[in-house]
Design a protein around this motif. Sequence first.
Motif, mmCIF file in Angstrom:
data_model
loop_
_atom_site.group_PDB
_atom_site.id
_atom_site.type_symbol
_atom_site.label_atom_id
_atom_site.label_comp_id
_atom_site.label_asym_id
_atom_site.label_seq_id
_atom_site.Cartn_x
_atom_site.Cartn_y
_atom_site.Cartn_z
ATOM 1 N N THR A 8 1.019 -1.176 0.124
ATOM 2 C CA THR A 8 -0.065 0.024 0.226
ATOM 3 C C THR A 8 0.867 1.337 -0.148
ATOM 4 O O THR A 8 0.582 2.129 -0.619
ATOM 5 N N LEU A 9 1.886 1.214 0.838
ATOM 6 C CA LEU A 9 2.902 2.388 0.899
ATOM 7 C C LEU A 9 3.662 2.594 -0.468
ATOM 8 O O LEU A 9 3.747 3.774 -0.996
ATOM 9 N N PHE A 10 3.973 1.475 -1.101
ATOM 10 C CA PHE A 10 4.588 1.576 -2.602
ATOM 11 C C PHE A 10 3.519 2.250 -3.316
ATOM 12 O O PHE A 10 3.892 3.074 -4.315
ATOM 13 N N ILE A 11 2.259 1.674 -3.387
ATOM 14 C CA ILE A 11 1.493 2.284 -4.180
ATOM 15 C C ILE A 11 1.284 3.608 -4.323
ATOM 16 O O ILE A 11 1.046 4.349 -5.043
ATOM 17 N N PHE A 12 0.768 3.993 -3.044
ATOM 18 C CA PHE A 12 0.784 5.440 -2.816
ATOM 19 C C PHE A 12 1.866 6.356 -3.343
ATOM 20 O O PHE A 12 1.767 7.264 -3.997
ATOM 21 N N ILE A 13 2.842 5.871 -2.976
ATOM 22 C CA ILE A 13 4.415 6.757 -3.550
ATOM 23 C C ILE A 13 4.285 6.780 -4.962
ATOM 24 O O ILE A 13 4.627 7.838 -5.634
ATOM 25 N N VAL A 14 4.013 5.636 -5.621
ATOM 26 C CA VAL A 14 4.153 5.481 -7.082
ATOM 27 C C VAL A 14 3.313 6.419 -7.601
ATOM 28 O O VAL A 14 3.252 7.242 -8.660
ATOM 29 N N LEU A 15 1.936 6.262 -7.399
ATOM 30 C CA LEU A 15 0.870 6.943 -7.932
ATOM 31 C C LEU A 15 0.987 8.529 -7.975
ATOM 32 O O LEU A 15 0.241 9.419 -8.762
ATOM 33 N N ILE A 16 1.143 8.880 -6.448
ATOM 34 C CA ILE A 16 1.291 10.212 -6.396
ATOM 35 C C ILE A 16 2.505 10.787 -7.017
ATOM 36 O O ILE A 16 2.154 12.105 -7.757
ATOM 37 N N ASN A 17 3.405 10.144 -7.346
ATOM 38 C CA ASN A 17 4.702 10.918 -8.220
ATOM 39 C C ASN A 17 4.294 10.756 -9.694
ATOM 40 O O ASN A 17 4.768 11.459 -10.306
ATOM 41 N N ALA A 18 3.500 9.683 -10.112
ATOM 42 C CA ALA A 18 3.242 9.437 -11.321
ATOM 43 C C ALA A 18 2.193 10.486 -12.041
ATOM 44 O O ALA A 18 2.610 11.089 -12.813
ATOM 45 N N TYR A 19 1.304 10.863 -11.064
ATOM 46 C CA TYR A 19 0.464 12.071 -11.260
ATOM 47 C C TYR A 19 1.274 13.237 -11.156
ATOM 48 O O TYR A 19 0.976 14.085 -12.291
ATOM 49 N N ASN A 20 2.191 13.706 -10.308
ATOM 50 C CA ASN A 20 2.984 14.764 -10.527
ATOM 51 C C ASN A 20 3.655 14.886 -11.762
ATOM 52 O O ASN A 20 3.759 15.946 -12.469
ATOM 53 N N LEU A 21 4.357 13.794 -12.407
ATOM 54 C CA LEU A 21 4.859 13.616 -13.620
ATOM 55 C C LEU A 21 4.123 13.969 -14.798
ATOM 56 O O LEU A 21 4.959 14.633 -15.903
ATOM 57 N N ILE A 22 3.058 13.733 -14.822
ATOM 58 C CA ILE A 22 2.274 14.187 -16.192
ATOM 59 C C ILE A 22 1.916 15.686 -16.149
ATOM 60 O O ILE A 22 1.265 16.145 -17.051
ATOM 61 N N ASP A 23 2.105 16.240 -15.076
ATOM 62 C CA ASP A 23 1.963 17.832 -14.828
ATOM 63 C C ASP A 23 2.851 18.429 -15.336
ATOM 64 O O ASP A 23 3.577 19.533 -14.827
ATOM 65 N N GLY A 24 3.022 18.471 -16.887
ATOM 66 C CA GLY A 24 4.080 19.204 -17.582
ATOM 67 C C GLY A 24 3.656 19.942 -18.724
ATOM 68 O O GLY A 24 4.336 20.932 -19.215
ATOM 69 N N ILE A 25 2.203 19.933 -18.830
ATOM 70 C CA ILE A 25 1.551 20.724 -20.074
ATOM 71 C C ILE A 25 0.221 21.422 -19.492
ATOM 72 O O ILE A 25 -0.387 20.623 -18.435
ATOM 73 N N ASP A 26 -0.350 22.394 -20.114
ATOM 74 C CA ASP A 26 -1.537 22.730 -19.723
ATOM 75 C C ASP A 26 -2.628 21.765 -19.881
ATOM 76 O O ASP A 26 -2.582 21.416 -20.820
#
Length: 364
Positions: A157-175
């Motif tokens: 659960t800890l691993f999934i939280f960290i991966v998905l939080i940062n995966a969502y952060n990574l797509i925040d690159g364009i409008d």
Amino acid sequence: MENFKLLDYLYSLSISPIFINIIGAFFTALFITLISIPKIIRISIRKGLMDVPGDRSSHSNKVPTLGGVALFFGIVVSTSIFSTGLGVNYSFFLSAITILFFIGLMDDLLVVAPDKKLYGQIISTILIIFGSGIMINSFSGLFGIYKLPYFVGVLLTLFIFIVLINAYNLIDGIDGLATGIGIVISLCFVYIFYRIFDYSIGVLAISTIAVLIGFGRYNLSKNYKIFMGDTGSMVIGFILTFMAIRFLYISETSNLGLKTGPVLLLFIFVIPVIDTISVFTIRLLQGKSPFAPDKNHLHHQFIKLGFSHIQTSVTLVFVNIFFVIIGYLLRNIEINLLLLFFIILSSLFIIILRYIVYSKIKKN
């Protein structure tokens, strides 16, 4: 007290409490976001709290980055009023996103070391796991695994939280991309949680949609633009992951009859997941650190093809919707077969996209 009097009055009119909560949560979150963002933009400009474009930036002018402040308060206020069914779990949920909010805010203002952001994500996740008891406790037959040992479930659960939080952060690159994908994922959870009668989480999903719509109004503006920053991406990423883990937890502890929950979530989170996997894989194959910044994200590939920010975001949002529809139609097949289908379909998308980009670059 006035809010409760209004709710009591509406209930007395024989209007369904579910309907009241849906409408109330949506418009409260939307209203707070729409009225707060212009003020945040003005303050950011006045105080110089702007993102200065660099080599990897997709914008050419200074842009305020504190949109996440409006997202956070819109969700907190609307869920505090209309999602009372969360009960004791809400205190842990609120504590968790508040921690991420302040860490993200410090990063947007002062720049926080990556390890400190990671510690904040770990602490927030631990609050959810041990405070509310919501965690992954089964693989639903994926790879032949069913019930998970408690300690394994906590780590996963800890691993999934960290991966998905940062995966969502990574797509925040364009409008518009993180906003659009967040709305699609939240819409999926609105459908899921209202189908399984978990109305409190349904309200949370609706509030998330509302703040993202309000934010998108300014994020896509040419003259009054704002970014969600790490404040917004970490909070929204955490909320989306929380709803995903809640779905898995309920699907295993109730008689929903759904046996493909873990893989179905891959279809729902397809763009953040395959973007992160493909970028990390390319970096490792090139002998670089998987965390080294570059321009190998999915949205960068479309921009190389000549797509605008809006065209790229709309295209990737529709790709995500396509995967959601496919996952929904195939939700009742054997879970390992569904995973194989996801791997084939997502791999084909990445390979075809990168081949087209490679061919264009080679031709030019």
